[in-house]
Design a protein around this motif. Structure first.
Motif, short mmCIF file in Angstrom:
data_model
loop_
_atom_site.label_atom_id
_atom_site.label_comp_id
_atom_site.label_asym_id
_atom_site.label_seq_id
_atom_site.Cartn_x
_atom_site.Cartn_y
_atom_site.Cartn_z
N UNK A 1 0.82 -1.21 0.00
CA UNK A 1 0.00 0.00 0.00
C UNK A 1 0.86 1.27 0.00
N UNK A 2 1.98 1.23 0.71
CA UNK A 2 2.85 2.41 0.71
C UNK A 2 3.44 2.65 -0.67
N UNK A 3 3.83 1.59 -1.36
CA UNK A 3 4.33 1.74 -2.73
C UNK A 3 3.26 2.29 -3.65
N UNK A 4 2.04 1.80 -3.49
CA UNK A 4 0.95 2.28 -4.32
C UNK A 4 0.65 3.75 -4.04
N UNK A 5 0.58 4.12 -2.77
CA UNK A 5 0.31 5.51 -2.41
C UNK A 5 1.42 6.44 -2.90
#
Length: 332
Positions: free
Chosen positions: A317-321
């Motif tokens: 999720x951090x990579x996506x955000x």
């Protein structure tokens, strides 16, 4: 503040004198400042009960799970009420084996395939809802809501019947269409076919959320923009790329983020369908943590796997955000 007082000047006529009142103690703004501070704190006070409930129901289990992941907790320790701390031995055992990394890879690919299908089909159905007439839109919305409201275990049971080996509807239809080799096909007998059935189930359950919310988002787009694009000679595709998509982009980002989380932690569909079989080849990280922890009664190892699952999800999720924020900065 000033007041005027009457007096007599040297010529005998009335004179007007100005007297300035002394400012109140604490400055001229001392009165409104206190209510302003109380008003600024009001939202936080209103959020406090929800934050306390969240901390109790989510925070404490997370802390407890973290503590268990550093313990050697098996049936013997449970029966004798022993607490045996073993440091990072559980994490070393999990990370040192190849099974965990195979499950991580499987979970990531499974999540990616489902999210792509969910967002693609959900977006198309949402755009279709925006173009249908009132009666057809109401009928389609009713079907979507009924599919969304169906309990997960009930939906999984229905799909088990649909894809049953001997009396399943899917095999019967394929046989009638001339694909006689599928008349007695075992959909839960291989890794690929089991994942195919689970994917159809999860996509079917998730499309209503995406479609209904996207349709709601399309209602906020001003009609004047489409009229202007039409006057400029834009076709259907040009209107979508220049008007519809820019308005829907924030919604698509947020919905994709939610679907990644929802699909990655999907548990009942996979476990109720085939318990991660055959031969544990369809286990994702939540199933793997449950089987190792509760099924094999290695509760400390299961807690370590579940904690690592949270970390993997945070990384994804951090990579996506970060990717989304970078794209928004480039657009600005």
């Amino acid at each position: 503040m000033s007041v005027q007082t009457e007096g007599t000047d040297t010529a005998g006529g009335p004179a007007v004198r100005k007297a300035t009142a002394a400012p109140p103690p604490g400055g001229a703004h001392a009165g409104p400042a206190a209510p302003a501070r109380r008003g600024a704190a009001a939202p936080y006070l209103l959020l406090l009960p929800a934050l306390l409930v969240t901390a109790v129901l989510l925070g404490w289990p997370l802390v407890k799970n973290g503590m268990l992941s550093f313990q050697n907790l098996n049936p013997r320790q449970l029966i004798q009420h022993l607490t045996e701390w073993n440091g990072v031995a559980n994490y070393t055992e999990v990370l040192g084996g190849s099974d965990f990394w195979h499950v991580v890879e499987r979970s990531v690919f499974f999540t990616a395939a489902n999210v792509v299908l969910i967002m693609g089909l959900g977006t198309l159905i949402g755009l279709l809802l925006a173009r249908l007439g009132r009666r057809m839109r109401l009928l389609l919305l009713l079907g979507l809501v009924l599919a969304w409201a169906m309990p997960v275990i009930a939906a999984t049971t229905v799909y088990q019947w649909l894809f049953a080996q001997r009396f399943g509807v899917a095999n019967w239809v394929l046989d009638k269409l001339g694909w006689h080799a599928m008349a007695d096909y075992n959909w839960l007998g291989t890794q690929f076919s089991t994942f195919a059935v689970v994917t159809v189930l999860i996509v079917w359950q998730s499309i209503p959320f995406v479609a209904i919310n996207l349709y709601a988002a399309t209602t906020t787009i001003p009609r004047e923009l489409y009229e202007a694009a039409s006057l400029d000679g834009a076709g259907a595709w040009q209107s979508f790329t220049s008007v519809t998509f820019p308005f829907l982009r924030p919604f698509l980002y947020a919905t994709t983020f939610l679907e990644v989380i929802w699909v990655f932690k999907a548990f009942p569909q996979i476990f109720a369908m085939n318990e991660g079989g055959p031969d544990r080849l369809t286990e994702t990280l939540p199933i793997y943590a449950f089987v190792e922890g509760v099924g094999n009664q290695h509760f400390g190892v299961g807690a370590a796997i579940s904690f690592l699952t949270i970390l993997v999800l945070l990384v994804i999720t951090s990579y996506y955000l970060r990717m989304v924020l970078k794209q928004e900065e480039d657009e600005l």
